[in-house]
Motif scaffolding. Sequence first.
Motif, PDB file in Angstrom:
ATOM      1  N   ALA A 237       0.820  -1.211   0.000  1.00  0.00           N
ATOM      2  CA  ALA A 237       0.000   0.000   0.000  1.00  0.00           C
ATOM      3  C   ALA A 237       0.856   1.264   0.000  1.00  0.00           C
ATOM      4  CB  ALA A 237      -0.928   0.010   1.214  1.00  0.00           C
ATOM      5  N   HIS A 238       0.298   2.301  -0.595  1.00  0.00           N
ATOM      6  CA  HIS A 238       0.835   3.662  -0.514  1.00  0.00           C
ATOM      7  C   HIS A 238       0.617   4.148   0.911  1.00  0.00           C
ATOM      8  CE1 HIS A 238       1.259   7.956  -1.615  1.00  0.00           C
ATOM      9  NE2 HIS A 238       0.120   8.169  -0.994  1.00  0.00           N
ATOM     10  N   ARG A 239       1.726   4.316   1.650  1.00  0.00           N
ATOM     11  CA  ARG A 239       1.568   4.717   3.060  1.00  0.00           C
ATOM     12  C   ARG A 239       2.817   5.446   3.546  1.00  0.00           C
ATOM     13  NH1 ARG A 239       1.837  -0.822   6.618  1.00  0.00           N
ATOM     14  NH2 ARG A 239       1.086   0.647   8.180  1.00  0.00           N
TER      15      ARG A 239
ATOM     16  N   LYS B 278       3.940   7.389  -5.638  1.00  0.00           N
ATOM     17  CA  LYS B 278       3.509   6.379  -4.677  1.00  0.00           C
ATOM     18  C   LYS B 278       4.557   6.217  -3.591  1.00  0.00           C
ATOM     19  CE  LYS B 278       1.787   1.709  -4.041  1.00  0.00           C
ATOM     20  NZ  LYS B 278       1.257   0.461  -4.651  1.00  0.00           N
TER      21      LYS B 278
ATOM     22  N   VAL C 212      -5.892   8.286  -3.920  1.00  0.00           N
ATOM     23  CA  VAL C 212      -4.882   8.021  -4.946  1.00  0.00           C
ATOM     24  C   VAL C 212      -5.603   7.668  -6.239  1.00  0.00           C
ATOM     25  CG1 VAL C 212      -3.232   7.192  -3.229  1.00  0.00           C
ATOM     26  CG2 VAL C 212      -4.677   5.552  -4.429  1.00  0.00           C
TER      27      VAL C 212
ATOM     28  N   ASN D 137       6.386  -1.481   5.314  1.00  0.00           N
ATOM     29  CA  ASN D 137       5.787  -2.756   4.923  1.00  0.00           C
ATOM     30  C   ASN D 137       6.858  -3.836   4.841  1.00  0.00           C
ATOM     31  OD1 ASN D 137       2.950  -1.961   4.232  1.00  0.00           O
ATOM     32  ND2 ASN D 137       3.986  -0.653   2.752  1.00  0.00           N
TER      33      ASN D 137
ATOM     34  N   GLY E 141      -1.687  -3.270  -1.112  1.00  0.00           N
ATOM     35  CA  GLY E 141      -2.396  -2.102  -1.623  1.00  0.00           C
ATOM     36  C   GLY E 141      -3.630  -2.457  -2.427  1.00  0.00           C
TER      37      GLY E 141
ATOM     38  N   SER F 286      -6.669  -0.639  -2.014  1.00  0.00           N
ATOM     39  CA  SER F 286      -7.888  -0.058  -1.426  1.00  0.00           C
ATOM     40  C   SER F 286      -7.625   1.298  -0.783  1.00  0.00           C
ATOM     41  CB  SER F 286      -8.477  -1.023  -0.389  1.00  0.00           C
ATOM     42  OG  SER F 286      -7.544  -1.272   0.657  1.00  0.00           O
ATOM     43  N   GLU F 287      -6.471   1.915  -1.089  1.00  0.00           N
ATOM     44  CA  GLU F 287      -6.169   3.217  -0.508  1.00  0.00           C
ATOM     45  C   GLU F 287      -7.138   4.287  -1.022  1.00  0.00           C
ATOM     46  OE1 GLU F 287      -2.011   1.577  -1.709  1.00  0.00           O
ATOM     47  OE2 GLU F 287      -4.114   1.275  -2.292  1.00  0.00           O
ATOM     48  N   THR F 288      -7.350   5.294  -0.225  1.00  0.00           N
ATOM     49  CA  THR F 288      -8.162   6.438  -0.645  1.00  0.00           C
ATOM     50  C   THR F 288      -7.243   7.590  -1.018  1.00  0.00           C
ATOM     51  OG1 THR F 288      -8.333   7.248   1.645  1.00  0.00           O
ATOM     52  CG2 THR F 288     -10.074   5.763   0.852  1.00  0.00           C
TER      53      THR F 288
ATOM     54  N   GLN G 212       6.786  11.313   0.067  1.00  0.00           N
ATOM     55  CA  GLN G 212       6.609   9.912  -0.292  1.00  0.00           C
ATOM     56  C   GLN G 212       7.927   9.151  -0.169  1.00  0.00           C
ATOM     57  OE1 GLN G 212       6.506  12.527  -2.247  1.00  0.00           O
ATOM     58  NE2 GLN G 212       7.252  12.139  -4.319  1.00  0.00           N
TER      59      GLN G 212
END
Length: 324
Positions: free
Chosen positions: A115-117, A278, A136, A122, A130, A132-134, A201
């Motif tokens: 996930a993009h975080r 990302k 993006v 991770n 990843g 289901s991120e909001t 990022q």
Amino acid sequence: MKVVLPGGTGQVGAILDRALTAAGHEVTVLTRRPTRERQVGWDGATLGRWARVIDGSDVVVNLAGRSVSCRYTAENLRAMMDSRVNSARVVGQAIAAAAQPPRVWLQMSTATIYAHRFDAANDEASGVIGGSETGVPDYWAYSVDIARNWERTQAEAPTPATRKVALRSAMVMSPDRGGVFDVLLGLVRLGLGGPVAGGAQYVSWIHDEDFVRAVEFLIDRDDIDGPVNLASPGPLPHREFMRTLRAAQGIPVGLPATRWMAELGAFALRSDTELLLKSRRVVPGRLPAAGFDFVHPEWQPAAVDLVRRARSSRTRAGRPRLFT
């Protein structure tokens, strides 16, 4: 040791081919356009005479797949999916049909599966997959789907005599022409190596020497299978990553870029902003736990080494030294 590299003519394949051949191994590259000795033609989708090189080999490292350095159009995304899934499927078929199957099949995957975080790193055990991120772009989820299907195809292949490892690799940094490091260093030399969209990022990366060493380590470790993160333990925010690279090159200033400027730049380079925007905060868990030691765990000395090698290769090639 007999090693087969499907899709081994790209940057990562060239790195492995060079290192494994220098170590005395017999390396065969499967490619759509064979041009030299030790290259065998294949189409990456159907069984053929090429499968004979799989039979009796010791190791297969499948690197095949359309380059991600392109515009993420629907057509290109589908080509990225099909080329990865089809090549993994047909490599599995060749291994399953072999009278003497290889003992290990390393399948290239990608750290983009996570996930993009920004909040936490991770690893294989606790990392968040990843999709289901909001906040993006929707198509980022498709990149995760590509990675999922890529790994699933390998995992479901009926190859009981062959150990299978999925290489969730971060960006491999090497001074080879046309690679990601070459592109980033070129931007730095032009004064464009500043932070993009604020630069918060995270950038995950692995030095080419550690990538090769990790592959060799995984070949030898019969007790490791499944997904393994190939990434330095020292990911860092983009702004720090580029500041460190500028310092290694001796260029103190790099112009920053907004998100829309990044869009224009990616369009001009026929690439996509996902590669820049990302947040890939990915770290290795299984490699260190198994006793693997990184030679280049931190970016500052790694960047210095890569810049030195890039300068040396330019000098040997006789290119004009426009930048120092």
